[in-house]
Design an enzyme around this catalytic site. Structure first.
Site, mmCIF file in Angstrom:
data_model
loop_
_atom_site.group_PDB
_atom_site.id
_atom_site.type_symbol
_atom_site.label_atom_id
_atom_site.label_comp_id
_atom_site.label_asym_id
_atom_site.label_seq_id
_atom_site.Cartn_x
_atom_site.Cartn_y
_atom_site.Cartn_z
ATOM 1 N N ASN A 64 -8.339 0.239 -5.593
ATOM 2 C CA ASN A 64 -9.793 0.197 -5.666
ATOM 3 C C ASN A 64 -10.315 -1.099 -6.301
ATOM 4 O O ASN A 64 -11.521 -1.273 -6.459
ATOM 5 C CB ASN A 64 -10.261 1.411 -6.473
ATOM 6 N N LYS B 213 0.845 -1.203 0.000
ATOM 7 C CA LYS B 213 0.000 0.000 0.000
ATOM 8 C C LYS B 213 0.880 1.253 0.000
ATOM 9 O O LYS B 213 0.609 2.206 -0.725
ATOM 10 C CB LYS B 213 -0.984 0.021 1.181
HETATM 11 N N1 LIG Z 1 -8.604 5.986 5.588
HETATM 12 C C1 LIG Z 1 -8.504 4.978 4.756
HETATM 13 O O1 LIG Z 1 -7.665 4.967 3.858
HETATM 14 C C2 LIG Z 1 -9.416 3.815 4.933
HETATM 15 C C3 LIG Z 1 -9.176 2.637 4.221
HETATM 16 C C4 LIG Z 1 -10.013 1.554 4.445
HETATM 17 C C5 LIG Z 1 -11.066 1.658 5.347
HETATM 18 N N2 LIG Z 1 -11.276 2.820 6.003
HETATM 19 C C6 LIG Z 1 -12.382 2.941 6.966
HETATM 20 O O2 LIG Z 1 -12.181 2.019 8.019
HETATM 21 C C7 LIG Z 1 -13.447 1.711 8.597
HETATM 22 C C8 LIG Z 1 -13.515 0.237 8.861
HETATM 23 O O3 LIG Z 1 -12.484 -0.115 9.759
HETATM 24 P P1 LIG Z 1 -12.566 -1.446 10.622
HETATM 25 O O4 LIG Z 1 -12.936 -2.586 9.769
HETATM 26 O O5 LIG Z 1 -11.309 -1.488 11.400
HETATM 27 O O6 LIG Z 1 -13.847 -1.184 11.533
HETATM 28 P P2 LIG Z 1 -14.043 -0.722 13.051
HETATM 29 O O7 LIG Z 1 -13.152 0.368 13.432
HETATM 30 O O8 LIG Z 1 -15.509 -0.494 13.210
HETATM 31 O O9 LIG Z 1 -13.656 -2.035 13.880
HETATM 32 C C9 LIG Z 1 -14.406 -3.208 13.700
HETATM 33 C C10 LIG Z 1 -14.939 -3.724 15.039
HETATM 34 O O10 LIG Z 1 -13.875 -4.307 15.792
HETATM 35 C C11 LIG Z 1 -13.815 -3.747 17.108
HETATM 36 N N3 LIG Z 1 -12.407 -3.825 17.482
HETATM 37 C C12 LIG Z 1 -11.386 -3.046 17.060
HETATM 38 N N4 LIG Z 1 -10.213 -3.524 17.511
HETATM 39 C C13 LIG Z 1 -10.504 -4.620 18.244
HETATM 40 C C14 LIG Z 1 -9.692 -5.553 18.945
HETATM 41 N N5 LIG Z 1 -8.360 -5.484 18.936
HETATM 42 N N6 LIG Z 1 -10.324 -6.564 19.602
HETATM 43 C C15 LIG Z 1 -11.682 -6.672 19.565
HETATM 44 N N7 LIG Z 1 -12.483 -5.837 18.914
HETATM 45 C C16 LIG Z 1 -11.891 -4.819 18.256
HETATM 46 C C17 LIG Z 1 -14.408 -2.380 16.943
HETATM 47 O O11 LIG Z 1 -14.908 -1.889 18.164
HETATM 48 C C18 LIG Z 1 -15.520 -2.640 15.937
HETATM 49 O O12 LIG Z 1 -16.639 -3.173 16.595
HETATM 50 C C19 LIG Z 1 -14.493 2.226 7.642
HETATM 51 O O13 LIG Z 1 -15.091 3.377 8.182
HETATM 52 C C20 LIG Z 1 -13.722 2.579 6.399
HETATM 53 O O14 LIG Z 1 -14.296 3.635 5.672
HETATM 54 C C21 LIG Z 1 -10.478 3.883 5.817
#
Ligand SMILES: NC(=O)c1ccc[n+]([C@@H]2O[C@H](COP(=O)([O-])OP(=O)(O)OC[C@H]3O[C@@H](n4cnc5c(N)ncnc54)[C@H](O)[C@@H]3O)[C@@H](O)[C@H]2O)c1
Ligand SMILES: [Zn+2]
Length: 370
Positions: free
Chosen positions: A247, A229
């Site tokens: 993408n 990345k």
């Molecule tokens: N900025 C970027 O370039 C970029 C790229 C991809 C995705 N995103 C964004 O990221 C988000 C998705 O991220 P995600 O999948 O990490 O979701 P999230 O932050 O909602 O985490 C997923 C779940 O796991 C839980 N969690 C987190 N760490 C944990 C741990 N160590 N142990 C137990 N539970 C834990 C959280 O509370 C949540 O319920 C979306 O909003 C997306 O748009 C941003």
């Protein structure tokens, strides 16, 4: 496979990504060195606080940082939460000399990152990703955003973190489904840039998904995915060209994710999108025969979904792609593979506007199980 405990570094323009089991315990000196500030504030969610709060509080004690704990979930990534967060920072007496530590998944990273981008016209932040998706994707690249009623991530800013600290040991408490969803992006990295890596990931899947996990194997995956990345982002930080290859699977994936009413995790929807877009690439003669099979095989082994959920129909998917923020002149753009490990379309800016009848025909074929 390397020792999980030896931290390794990927250097991006302006910041480092450190990967290693046990790094969480060393957070205070790492933050103090990368983003020295009068005040350090931790932003996290309640799940992360429950699982990692004790260890992280102990590690951060020298910085005497107040914690702001949000309810978990994408529903918190809003302008309202952003406004509330900025008020909380002001109430804490934070000024320009503040560093924000984003401890959590991509939701916390995006929200705390956008807050850091805008508070006092921009303060430093350190990403401490605690989901696989955040480690290999969301925390790298400097994109921050909140969701608005018209769509996800439509209001945001580019704001590089001062440092990213990925400790694979924090993933031990992550639900399996979230781990698999992160693996979808890992598989994507293999498909878009490195066929050997994809082979290694597929071979390591049983270990990666085993209860307790193998921290050395996880660390290797995080490191290589971050490298891929980082390499893509460094060549195109503001998404004019090559960054589009990230993408892959997302044009149809986003449409399916939205139409499922977000019943699918992002990675699950992207898995479905990658299968479909790889088939589309073969259908258009863009990809070598066998590409779609290779993609599907890897996703099958990771236990990621294959089918568009029933009730989500082909016409609706195509209509939804028109609203994708990457659409140009109403026609959705696709980043398509030429083969496993290599993307097509360098000569036309890595994006291909595919006529909708082609997409529709493919979606109907897939829905019929062909
Ligand atoms: N900025 C970027 O370039 C970029 C790229 C991809 C995705 N995103 C964004 O990221 C988000 C998705 O991220 P995600 O999948 O990490 O979701 P999230 O932050 O909602 O985490 C997923 C779940 O796991 C839980 N969690 C987190 N760490 C944990 C741990 N160590 N142990 C137990 N539970 C834990 C959280 O509370 C949540 O319920 C979306 O909003 C997306 O748009 C941003
Ligand atoms: Zn994604």
């Amino acid at each position: 496979v390397s020792d999980a405990g030896t931290p390794r570094v990927v250097r991006l323009p302006g910041y480092d990504v450190r990967v290693g089991a046990g790094l969480l315990a060393r957070l205070a000196p790492l933050v103090a060195e990368a983003a020295p500030a009068h005040r350090t504030v931790v932003v996290t969610d309640a799940n992360v606080e429950r699982h990692l709060g004790e260890a992280a509080r102990a590690a951060l004690r020298p910085l005497d940082a107040p914690w702001i704990v949000l309810p978990p979930g994408e529903g918190e990534k809003t302008r309202e939460r952003w406004a509330w967060l900025t008020d909380e920072l002001l109430a804490l007496g934070c000024g320009r000399d503040t560093t924000i530590v984003a401890l959590g998944g991509g939701v916390i990273g995006d929200l705390a990152g956008f807050t850091a981008a805008t508070f006092m016209r921009g303060v430093p932040y350190v990403q401490v990703p605690t989901t696989l998706l955040a480690m290999v994707d969301a925390s790298v690249g400097g994109k921050t955003a909140v969701d608005v009623p018209a769509g996800k991530n439509l209001v945001g800013a580019f704001h590089r973190p001062a440092l990213v600290v990925a400790d694979p040991a924090t993933l031990r408490t992550l639900p399996r489904a979230e781990l698999r969803a992160g693996l979808a992006e890992v598989i994507k990295h293999g498909v878009i840039a490195d066929a050997d890596y994809l082979r290694n990931v597929v071979a390591a899947l049983p270990t990666l998904l085993a209860p307790g996990g193998d921290l050395a194997a996880v660390a290797d995956v995080v490191l290589r995915s971050v490298e891929i990345k980082a390499d893509v982002v460094a060549s195109d930080e503001r998404e004019g060209g090559r960054r589009k290859i990230l993408n892959f699977g997302h044009t149809l994936g986003h449409a399916v994710e939205r139409l499922s009413g977000y019943a699918l995790l992002h990675g699950e929807a992207v898995a479905i999108g990658m299968r479909l877009e790889a088939r589309l690439a073969e259908r258009l003669g863009v990809a070598e025969p066998g590409t779609a099979g290779g993609v599907s095989d890897a996703l099958d082994r990771a236990g990621l979904p294959a089918r568009v959920p029933s009730g989500v129909d082909a016409d609706a998917i195509v209509a939804a792609t028109r609203g994708d923020k990457k659409a140009r002149a109403g026609l959705a753009e696709y980043a398509l593979p030429a083969a496993v490990g290599r993307m097509a379309g360098a000569e036309r800016g890595w994006g291909l506007a595919v006529p909708e009848p082609e997409v529709l025909a493919l979606l109907r074929e897939a829905a019929a199980g062909r």
